[in-house]
Motif scaffolding. Structure first.
Motif, PDB file in Angstrom:
ATOM      1  N   SER A  77     -41.039   8.309  13.853  1.00  0.00           N
ATOM      2  CA  SER A  77     -41.525   7.086  14.470  1.00  0.00           C
ATOM      3  C   SER A  77     -40.852   5.883  13.816  1.00  0.00           C
ATOM      4  CB  SER A  77     -43.040   6.965  14.296  1.00  0.00           C
ATOM      5  OG  SER A  77     -43.705   8.076  14.871  1.00  0.00           O
ATOM      6  N   GLY A  78     -40.641   4.823  14.603  1.00  0.00           N
ATOM      7  CA  GLY A  78     -39.939   3.660  14.097  1.00  0.00           C
ATOM      8  C   GLY A  78     -40.581   3.034  12.877  1.00  0.00           C
ATOM      9  N   TYR A  79     -41.912   2.963  12.883  1.00  0.00           N
ATOM     10  CA  TYR A  79     -42.594   2.279  11.764  1.00  0.00           C
ATOM     11  C   TYR A  79     -42.406   3.003  10.436  1.00  0.00           C
ATOM     12  CZ  TYR A  79     -46.439   5.691  11.715  1.00  0.00           C
ATOM     13  OH  TYR A  79     -47.184   6.836  11.594  1.00  0.00           O
ATOM     14  N   LYS A  80     -41.995   4.266  10.474  1.00  0.00           N
ATOM     15  CA  LYS A  80     -41.812   5.010   9.226  1.00  0.00           C
ATOM     16  C   LYS A  80     -40.606   4.552   8.426  1.00  0.00           C
ATOM     17  CE  LYS A  80     -44.511   9.078  10.416  1.00  0.00           C
ATOM     18  NZ  LYS A  80     -44.597  10.544  10.501  1.00  0.00           N
TER      19      LYS A  80
ATOM     20  N   HIS B  17     -38.264  -8.831  23.407  1.00  0.00           N
ATOM     21  CA  HIS B  17     -38.643  -8.003  22.259  1.00  0.00           C
ATOM     22  C   HIS B  17     -38.716  -6.535  22.654  1.00  0.00           C
ATOM     23  CE1 HIS B  17     -40.033 -12.013  21.099  1.00  0.00           C
ATOM     24  NE2 HIS B  17     -39.826 -11.621  19.843  1.00  0.00           N
ATOM     25  N   LEU B  18     -38.352  -5.698  21.699  1.00  0.00           N
ATOM     26  CA  LEU B  18     -38.303  -4.254  21.913  1.00  0.00           C
ATOM     27  C   LEU B  18     -39.088  -3.549  20.824  1.00  0.00           C
ATOM     28  CD1 LEU B  18     -36.758  -2.172  23.811  1.00  0.00           C
ATOM     29  CD2 LEU B  18     -35.170  -1.907  21.891  1.00  0.00           C
ATOM     30  N   ARG B  19     -40.001  -2.672  21.230  1.00  0.00           N
ATOM     31  CA  ARG B  19     -40.671  -1.817  20.250  1.00  0.00           C
ATOM     32  C   ARG B  19     -39.878  -0.524  20.136  1.00  0.00           C
ATOM     33  NH1 ARG B  19     -45.729  -0.583  22.457  1.00  0.00           N
ATOM     34  NH2 ARG B  19     -44.955   1.466  23.069  1.00  0.00           N
ATOM     35  N   VAL B  20     -39.386  -0.259  18.959  1.00  0.00           N
ATOM     36  CA  VAL B  20     -38.596   0.950  18.705  1.00  0.00           C
ATOM     37  C   VAL B  20     -39.560   2.067  18.346  1.00  0.00           C
ATOM     38  CG1 VAL B  20     -36.800   1.987  17.285  1.00  0.00           C
ATOM     39  CG2 VAL B  20     -36.619  -0.430  17.971  1.00  0.00           C
ATOM     40  N   ASP B  21     -39.763   2.988  19.268  1.00  0.00           N
ATOM     41  CA  ASP B  21     -40.788   4.023  19.115  1.00  0.00           C
ATOM     42  C   ASP B  21     -40.310   5.227  18.306  1.00  0.00           C
ATOM     43  OD1 ASP B  21     -42.655   2.571  20.712  1.00  0.00           O
ATOM     44  OD2 ASP B  21     -41.551   3.218  22.486  1.00  0.00           O
ATOM     45  N   ILE B  22     -39.107   5.706  18.608  1.00  0.00           N
ATOM     46  CA  ILE B  22     -38.575   6.884  17.919  1.00  0.00           C
ATOM     47  C   ILE B  22     -37.149   6.598  17.495  1.00  0.00           C
ATOM     48  CG2 ILE B  22     -38.000   9.342  18.112  1.00  0.00           C
ATOM     49  CD1 ILE B  22     -40.165   9.590  20.239  1.00  0.00           C
ATOM     50  N   ILE B  23     -36.818   6.980  16.269  1.00  0.00           N
ATOM     51  CA  ILE B  23     -35.466   6.811  15.763  1.00  0.00           C
ATOM     52  C   ILE B  23     -34.936   8.146  15.257  1.00  0.00           C
ATOM     53  CG2 ILE B  23     -35.813   4.393  15.103  1.00  0.00           C
ATOM     54  CD1 ILE B  23     -36.035   5.453  12.167  1.00  0.00           C
ATOM     55  N   TYR B  24     -33.625   8.178  15.051  1.00  0.00           N
ATOM     56  CA  TYR B  24     -33.005   9.341  14.413  1.00  0.00           C
ATOM     57  C   TYR B  24     -32.112   8.850  13.289  1.00  0.00           C
ATOM     58  CZ  TYR B  24     -30.039  13.310  13.423  1.00  0.00           C
ATOM     59  OH  TYR B  24     -29.360  14.309  12.777  1.00  0.00           O
ATOM     60  N   THR B  25     -32.235   9.482  12.131  1.00  0.00           N
ATOM     61  CA  THR B  25     -31.346   9.251  11.000  1.00  0.00           C
ATOM     62  C   THR B  25     -30.927  10.617  10.461  1.00  0.00           C
ATOM     63  OG1 THR B  25     -33.041   9.290   9.264  1.00  0.00           O
ATOM     64  CG2 THR B  25     -32.710   7.190  10.433  1.00  0.00           C
TER      65      THR B  25
ATOM     66  N   LEU C 120     -43.612  -4.458  11.491  1.00  0.00           N
ATOM     67  CA  LEU C 120     -43.298  -3.116  10.994  1.00  0.00           C
ATOM     68  C   LEU C 120     -44.520  -2.565  10.278  1.00  0.00           C
ATOM     69  CD1 LEU C 120     -41.251  -0.845  10.675  1.00  0.00           C
ATOM     70  CD2 LEU C 120     -40.397  -1.950   8.610  1.00  0.00           C
ATOM     71  N   ASP C 121     -45.389  -1.935  11.050  1.00  0.00           N
ATOM     72  CA  ASP C 121     -46.570  -1.299  10.486  1.00  0.00           C
ATOM     73  C   ASP C 121     -47.066  -0.244  11.477  1.00  0.00           C
ATOM     74  OD1 ASP C 121     -48.515  -2.599  12.395  1.00  0.00           O
ATOM     75  OD2 ASP C 121     -47.859  -4.397  11.345  1.00  0.00           O
ATOM     76  N   GLU C 122     -47.980   0.592  11.017  1.00  0.00           N
ATOM     77  CA  GLU C 122     -48.435   1.716  11.851  1.00  0.00           C
ATOM     78  C   GLU C 122     -49.181   1.241  13.091  1.00  0.00           C
ATOM     79  OE1 GLU C 122     -50.816   5.985  11.398  1.00  0.00           O
ATOM     80  OE2 GLU C 122     -50.563   4.644   9.667  1.00  0.00           O
ATOM     81  N   LYS C 123     -49.912   0.131  12.979  1.00  0.00           N
ATOM     82  CA  LYS C 123     -50.706  -0.350  14.105  1.00  0.00           C
ATOM     83  C   LYS C 123     -49.833  -0.946  15.204  1.00  0.00           C
ATOM     84  CE  LYS C 123     -54.359  -3.622  15.347  1.00  0.00           C
ATOM     85  NZ  LYS C 123     -55.304  -4.662  14.844  1.00  0.00           N
TER      86      LYS C 123
END
Length: 313
Positions: free
Chosen positions: A291-294, A277-285, A262-265
């Protein structure tokens, strides 16, 4: 020239309406009374073209559709995502008049949202099946079927747009088939499967049971209509809007749902079932799309775990 009336409830019908109108074949449009988006388009079409438009309530469905057919002298009535079953008395009164545009392949993908199910299941193709309407949902002889491939990365919204334009494009062939009294092909009931309208359990992620590819497909099937697939962290609802299956090596064993990076890089990478494994690129709350890392800024940390909201039974 054939006169066609259309009963619709979704933007997917709009290209077909425009094509029928441009060819002088559209004689009327009917829309459920509570669908403001489609109603706005149809009211504008009526104002510009004088194509009659009526709003329909379920409580007076028989009378409204009977009026719809007789007043506007429609040779054919096409239903396009119309939410209600055409009454049997109407079908008996007007045989060989009602035809449904099913935005999926029949008989394998019966149900209310074949677009969702086609993407979620990872099908290689989908399409439009036009069939004669009978008293049972999504049965009836097939007049025309057109398929398109399901490309990697396609979302529910993009596929709806593609199918909308496909529906417009097949109109000349369809009308030729109808006017030549094409009998159509009986559906093979041994291949029939029916899928209910997606419920809450269908749009929730099971990290324990699903591999990365399955979750990635689910997120696309929920984008944009559900703003992604549900998960949860520390009681906070989060929806996965866009994700990417990645190869990630680690020397530690983690249970599914664990946040590995969980980091910007490197982004937000989550362990899924079957060592994927899954990279979560975009989320909604509730706070918006990001972006996921946020999630870092909300206190989420590497090593934290997402909760599976989907029933594990």
């Amino acid at each position: 020239m054939a006169k066609v009336a259309v009963l619709c409830n979704n933007r997917m019908a709009i290209p077909a309406l425009q094509t029928l109108y441009s060819q002088g074949k559209l004689c009327a449009v009917g829309v459920p009374v509570d669908n403001s988006d489609v109603i706005d388009f149809c009211m504008m079409l009526e104002k510009q073209s004088q194509i009659p438009f009526i709003m329909i309530q379920k409580e007076n469905l028989f009378d409204k559709i009977d009026e719809f057919v007789t007043r506007y002298d429609a040779q054919y009535v096409f239903t396009m995502t119309f939410p209600w079953k055409i009454p049997d008395m109407i079908l008996n009164k007007y045989p060989k008049k009602f035809y449904n545009f099913h935005y999926g392949l029949l008989p394998e993908m019966r149900g209310a949202d074949p677009v969702f199910e086609s993407i979620r299941s990872g099908a290689g193709e989908t399409g439009i099946t036009v069939h004669h309407i009978e008293n049972k949902i999504d049965t009836g002889t097939i007049i025309l079927k057109k398929t398109i491939p399901l490309t990697n990365g396609i979302t529910h919204g993009t596929l709806c747009t593609n199918l909308a334009w496909l529906g417009s494009g097949i109109l000349p062939e369809l009308l030729n088939s109808l006017q030549s009294n094409k009998v159509g092909q009986e559906q093979d009931e041994t291949k029939a499967r029916y899928y209910k309208k997606p419920g809450l359990d269908d749009v929730c992620i099971s990290w324990n049971k699903s591999d990365a590819r399955t979750i990635e497909s689910l997120s696309r099937a929920c984008n944009p209509w559900n703003k992604g697939a549900y998960t949860q962290w520390n009681g906070w609802n989060i929806r996965v809007v866009e994700a990417t299956v990645v190869n990630h090596e680690t020397d530690q064993s983690h249970p599914p749902g664990t946040i590995i990076t969980l980091d910007e890089k490197n982004g937000l990478i989550v362990k899924c079932n079957n060592e994927t494994h899954l990279r979560v690129d975009i989320i909604y709350t509730d706070e918006g799309f990001m972006s996921g890392y946020k999630l870092l800024s909300f206190g989420v940390k590497k090593g934290s775990s997402f909760v599976s909201l989907k029933s594990e039974n």
